[in-house]
Scaffold this motif. Sequence first.
Motif, PDB file in Angstrom:
ATOM      1  N   LEU A   1       0.832  -1.200   0.000  1.00  0.00           N
ATOM      2  CA  LEU A   1       0.000   0.000   0.000  1.00  0.00           C
ATOM      3  C   LEU A   1       0.868   1.252   0.000  1.00  0.00           C
ATOM      4  CD1 LEU A   1      -2.771  -0.959   2.602  1.00  0.00           C
ATOM      5  CD2 LEU A   1      -2.624  -1.516   0.163  1.00  0.00           C
ATOM      6  N   SER A   2       0.419   2.249  -0.735  1.00  0.00           N
ATOM      7  CA  SER A   2       1.068   3.555  -0.704  1.00  0.00           C
ATOM      8  C   SER A   2       0.455   4.398   0.403  1.00  0.00           C
ATOM      9  CB  SER A   2       0.879   4.257  -2.052  1.00  0.00           C
ATOM     10  OG  SER A   2      -0.511   4.512  -2.272  1.00  0.00           O
ATOM     11  N   PRO A   3       1.125   5.466   0.837  1.00  0.00           N
ATOM     12  CA  PRO A   3       0.502   6.351   1.829  1.00  0.00           C
ATOM     13  C   PRO A   3      -0.845   6.857   1.324  1.00  0.00           C
ATOM     14  CG  PRO A   3       2.828   6.877   1.592  1.00  0.00           C
ATOM     15  CD  PRO A   3       2.496   5.894   0.500  1.00  0.00           C
ATOM     16  N   PRO A   4      -1.805   7.025   2.232  1.00  0.00           N
ATOM     17  CA  PRO A   4      -3.164   7.340   1.781  1.00  0.00           C
ATOM     18  C   PRO A   4      -3.317   8.759   1.265  1.00  0.00           C
ATOM     19  CG  PRO A   4      -3.046   7.398   4.165  1.00  0.00           C
ATOM     20  CD  PRO A   4      -1.726   6.878   3.697  1.00  0.00           C
ATOM     21  N   THR A   5      -4.251   8.913   0.349  1.00  0.00           N
ATOM     22  CA  THR A   5      -4.683  10.219  -0.136  1.00  0.00           C
ATOM     23  C   THR A   5      -5.951  10.614   0.608  1.00  0.00           C
ATOM     24  OG1 THR A   5      -3.770   9.834  -2.334  1.00  0.00           O
ATOM     25  CG2 THR A   5      -5.492  11.507  -2.154  1.00  0.00           C
ATOM     26  N   VAL A   6      -5.997  11.839   1.126  1.00  0.00           N
ATOM     27  CA  VAL A   6      -7.181  12.339   1.814  1.00  0.00           C
ATOM     28  C   VAL A   6      -7.606  13.648   1.177  1.00  0.00           C
ATOM     29  CG1 VAL A   6      -6.548  11.225   3.983  1.00  0.00           C
ATOM     30  CG2 VAL A   6      -5.808  13.565   3.551  1.00  0.00           C
ATOM     31  N   GLY A   7      -8.823  14.082   1.504  1.00  0.00           N
ATOM     32  CA  GLY A   7      -9.325  15.353   0.993  1.00  0.00           C
ATOM     33  C   GLY A   7      -9.929  15.273  -0.391  1.00  0.00           C
ATOM     34  N   THR A   8     -10.173  14.069  -0.912  1.00  0.00           N
ATOM     35  CA  THR A   8     -10.769  13.921  -2.237  1.00  0.00           C
ATOM     36  C   THR A   8     -12.178  14.511  -2.241  1.00  0.00           C
ATOM     37  OG1 THR A   8      -9.496  11.902  -2.620  1.00  0.00           O
ATOM     38  CG2 THR A   8     -11.443  12.251  -4.008  1.00  0.00           C
ATOM     39  N   THR A   9     -12.495  15.265  -3.261  1.00  0.00           N
ATOM     40  CA  THR A   9     -13.808  15.897  -3.360  1.00  0.00           C
ATOM     41  C   THR A   9     -14.919  14.862  -3.256  1.00  0.00           C
ATOM     42  OG1 THR A   9     -12.911  17.660  -4.751  1.00  0.00           O
ATOM     43  CG2 THR A   9     -15.298  17.309  -4.824  1.00  0.00           C
ATOM     44  N   GLY A  10     -15.841  15.094  -2.328  1.00  0.00           N
ATOM     45  CA  GLY A  10     -16.977  14.197  -2.125  1.00  0.00           C
ATOM     46  C   GLY A  10     -16.727  13.110  -1.108  1.00  0.00           C
ATOM     47  N   LEU A  11     -15.470  12.908  -0.700  1.00  0.00           N
ATOM     48  CA  LEU A  11     -15.150  11.840   0.252  1.00  0.00           C
ATOM     49  C   LEU A  11     -14.831  12.389   1.638  1.00  0.00           C
ATOM     50  CD1 LEU A  11     -12.999   9.371  -1.901  1.00  0.00           C
ATOM     51  CD2 LEU A  11     -15.488   9.548  -1.677  1.00  0.00           C
ATOM     52  N   THR A  12     -15.304  13.597   1.936  1.00  0.00           N
ATOM     53  CA  THR A  12     -15.047  14.218   3.231  1.00  0.00           C
ATOM     54  C   THR A  12     -16.361  14.724   3.826  1.00  0.00           C
ATOM     55  OG1 THR A  12     -14.695  16.431   2.316  1.00  0.00           O
ATOM     56  CG2 THR A  12     -12.779  14.977   2.429  1.00  0.00           C
ATOM     57  N   GLY A  13     -16.283  15.142   5.101  1.00  0.00           N
ATOM     58  CA  GLY A  13     -17.407  15.827   5.728  1.00  0.00           C
ATOM     59  C   GLY A  13     -18.571  14.944   6.109  1.00  0.00           C
ATOM     60  N   PHE A  14     -18.316  13.671   6.436  1.00  0.00           N
ATOM     61  CA  PHE A  14     -19.387  12.777   6.878  1.00  0.00           C
ATOM     62  C   PHE A  14     -19.616  12.938   8.379  1.00  0.00           C
ATOM     63  CE2 PHE A  14     -17.366  10.625   3.215  1.00  0.00           C
ATOM     64  CZ  PHE A  14     -18.459  10.545   2.357  1.00  0.00           C
ATOM     65  N   GLN A  15     -20.685  12.316   8.876  1.00  0.00           N
ATOM     66  CA  GLN A  15     -20.988  12.319  10.301  1.00  0.00           C
ATOM     67  C   GLN A  15     -20.882  10.893  10.837  1.00  0.00           C
ATOM     68  OE1 GLN A  15     -21.381  15.049  12.089  1.00  0.00           O
ATOM     69  NE2 GLN A  15     -21.137  16.280  10.229  1.00  0.00           N
TER      70      GLN A  15
END
Length: 745
Positions: free
Chosen positions: A695-709
Motif C-alpha cells: 500500500l502507498s501512503p493514503p490520499t485524503v481530501g478527495t472531493t466528495g469523500l469528506t465531511g461525513f458524520q
Amino acid sequence: MTGFALGVPGPAQADTTFSAKIDFGTATTVPVTGHTLDYGQPYAARTGPHQGSGLTYGWVGMDSATPLDLTGNGRDRGSAEPDRLLATFLHMQLPASSPGVKTPGRWEIAVPDGTYAVTVAVGDRTSLDSAHAIQVEDQNAVDGFVPTDSGRYQTRTVEPTVSDGRLTLSPRGGTNTKLAHVSIAPVTGADTRPAVRAVTPANTASGVSPTGSVVADLRLTGAGVDAATLSGGTVTLKESATGTTVAAHVVTSGGGDVINVSPTAGLQPGTRYRLSVTSGVKDLDGKAFLSWSSVFTTGSAGGGGSVAFEKVASGATGRSFTSVLKGPDGRLYAATLDGYVMRWTIASDGTLGNAQTISTVRTDATARNLPGAPNRTIIGMAFDPASTASAPVLWITSNTMYPGGTPNEPDWSSSIAKLSGPDLGTYTEVVSHLPRSVKDHETNSLAFGPDGALYVSQGANNAMGAADPVWGNRPERLLSAAVLRLDPAKLPASGPLDVRTESPGSYDPFAANAPLTLYATGVRNAFDLVWHSNGHLYTPTNGSAAGGNTPATPSPLPASCTRRTDVGASGAYTGPSVPALTGVGTAETDYVFDVKKNRYYGHPNPSRCEWVLAGGNPTAGADPFEVTGYPSGTRADRNLDLSGMYDAGLHASADGVIEYRGDAFGGALKGKLLVVRYSSGQDIEIFGVDTQGRLSPPTVGTTGLTGFQQPLDVTEDTAKGNLYVTELGASRITLLRPKATSAQE
C-alpha cells in the motif's frame, strides 16, 4: 462505534502546599504584595530580593532547556497604569526596534508534578503593537490577543498537568507577547477527576485539514465519558480571532473513551480555531472533567485531481446503519445497530426506494430470550457464494447491543448466523459463544475468501492486551483479537458450532479438522475486511487510545506457548521476555493490515503466548510502530508482520473498506483501497496498491469523500461506480456518484 480503549490512571495530584504568584517587571520593580519578582533572569534557583525562598524559576530557550537571560526586557508603565500588577511586564518576544534581548524565550518554574490552575495576564497600557499568545504546558491560555483602546489586557486560566517537574509558559504563536503576571495554585482532587490527555490536532498545530474533526484522547478514572453531557455548551469549537462558534456534532466513541467534535460544514482554510472542554463534561460516575483549551490552524482545502464524487441523499434515513452491501438480487442491503436488515431497490440514478425492513434477527432474539432482546447488533454481512437473485442467503454476525453508558455486555454472547428463505425470514445459527468485550468490541465483519471459507474479524476484549477496569477487567480469550477462518464444509450437520474455549466450553481451534481456526492474530479491533482481486486480505484496524495495560511475559512460559500459530514455521517459542506496562502514556495509531496466514499484528493475547504490543521498542532511535513505554531494546514479537502494517491515522477509527472495481475516472481509482475513517478524519481515504500488494501512503481530501458524520462502512455498485456510505452520526446512507472534474474535461 468501534472506538479505542484506555486505562484508568488519572492526573497526578499536586502538592497542595505549593502555590506561587509571579509579578514580571524590571530589576528595580517592587512586586505587588504576595507576589515574587521576575525580571528576566536565566532559569535557576532564585535568591535575590523579592524572589521568595526555595523557588526555582526563570527563562530558557524556545526549543531547549538551556537557560536564557532576558534581563532588560522588563518594563514599568508607572502611573499610566494604576494597577501595579498590570503596570509592569516583560517582553517574551522583543521587537527588533526595542532595547533589550531580541531572542524569544519561555518561562519555567519548578513545581511538584500535578495539576494546577494557572492564571496568566498579558497586555500593555501604552502600546497596541502585540498579538499575544501564551501556551501553558500543552494547553493554550491566550491566543492572538491584540489590545485595543477598550481592552488593553487579557487574563485567562487553564488547568494543565505537569509531569516533568517544570511548569512551562511559551509565547509560541504570538508577536511581541508581554507577560504581566502569573498565579499558580493546585487543583484539589485532580487525581480523582477525568481529563483530556491530548488532542488531535495538537495545540498550536498548523496545516490541519479543514475537512476533518477534532478528537480528544481522554484520561479516565471511570468507565467512560457520559455522552449525555456532551453538547455545544460543554465542548466548543470557535474561530479564535472572532469567537464565532462552529456548528458541530459533539459525540464519543462506542467505547466512551474519546470526545469527537465534528464540524457540520467543515472548517475554513487558513483559519485559527480554539477547542474548549469545560467541567460541564462528566464521566459515567458523575465526576466533572478538568477544563481544557487548545488551538490549531487549518491548511488549504485540498481536493482536486482526477477523482471526485458528488454527495446525494440516497433516500435511506432514520436508522443506525452499520454495514452495507449490494446483494445478488441487485438490491442494496444494510444492517443496523439494533438488529434490523434493511433492503432497497436501486433506481437508475442510484437513489434507493421500496424500503423493506427485515426483523428476522430481532424475532429470533425474542424467541430465545437472548440478553437485551429484541435488540442485537449486526455488523458482518456476506452473501453465500451459492446465493442467487431469487434465493439469496445472507451470513451475518449477531452481538448483544451495547447502547453506551455503563459497560456490562456478557462475554461469549456473539454468534454467526444465516438468513435465508422468503424475505430472509429463516434464522439459522451457525456458530455460537464467540467472545466479546463489555463494550463495543465484538464479532465484526465477514468476507468469503477465494478458497470458499468465511473470514471473520473478531474484536479484542480490552485496550492493549491486559485486563483493565475501563473494559471491565475482561481478559483476552483464545479467539479474541484475531481474524478467524470458518470452513463451512466442516460444520456439524445440525445445530450451531459452540466455540467457547473456556469452561464450561472446550472448543479447540488447533484441533485437527476444527471448523473455526485462527487465521491471523493480534488484530485488535478490525471493523471490516476485504479480499482484494490481487489475492491479499486487507483489514483496517482500530489501535488503542492511551492509558491501556500490556501483559508481562511470565516465567516459566505457559503451556500456551507450545501452540502458537507460528510454532510450525519457527519452532518452540522462547521469547523475548517483556515487562508489563500500566497506563501506557501514548496512543496507538490506527492501521490497515495486509493480513497473512499465521502472522501476528501487534495486539497481545496471553492466552496465545503473545506479549509484545505493536513494534516493541527495539532501539534507542525511532522504530516503526514503537511503544516508548517499553525499555529500549525490547524486541517486537518474532512473528510480527511489520511489512504488512500500514498507518491509517491517529484516532482515525479506520472501519469500512472496499476495493474500488469500477471504471469511472478513466480507471484512476480501480484496484485502490477505500477506507472509511469514523473518528478524526470523518472521511474516506484512498490507498494505492502496487503489483506486490503493498500500500502507498493514503490520499485524503478527495472531493466528495469528506465531511461525513461518523461514517462506518462503504460499498460500491460496480455497475455504475456509485458508492454508498453509512453515517451512524446522521442515521442515513449517503450516495456518492462519480462526477467529471476539470482534469477530465
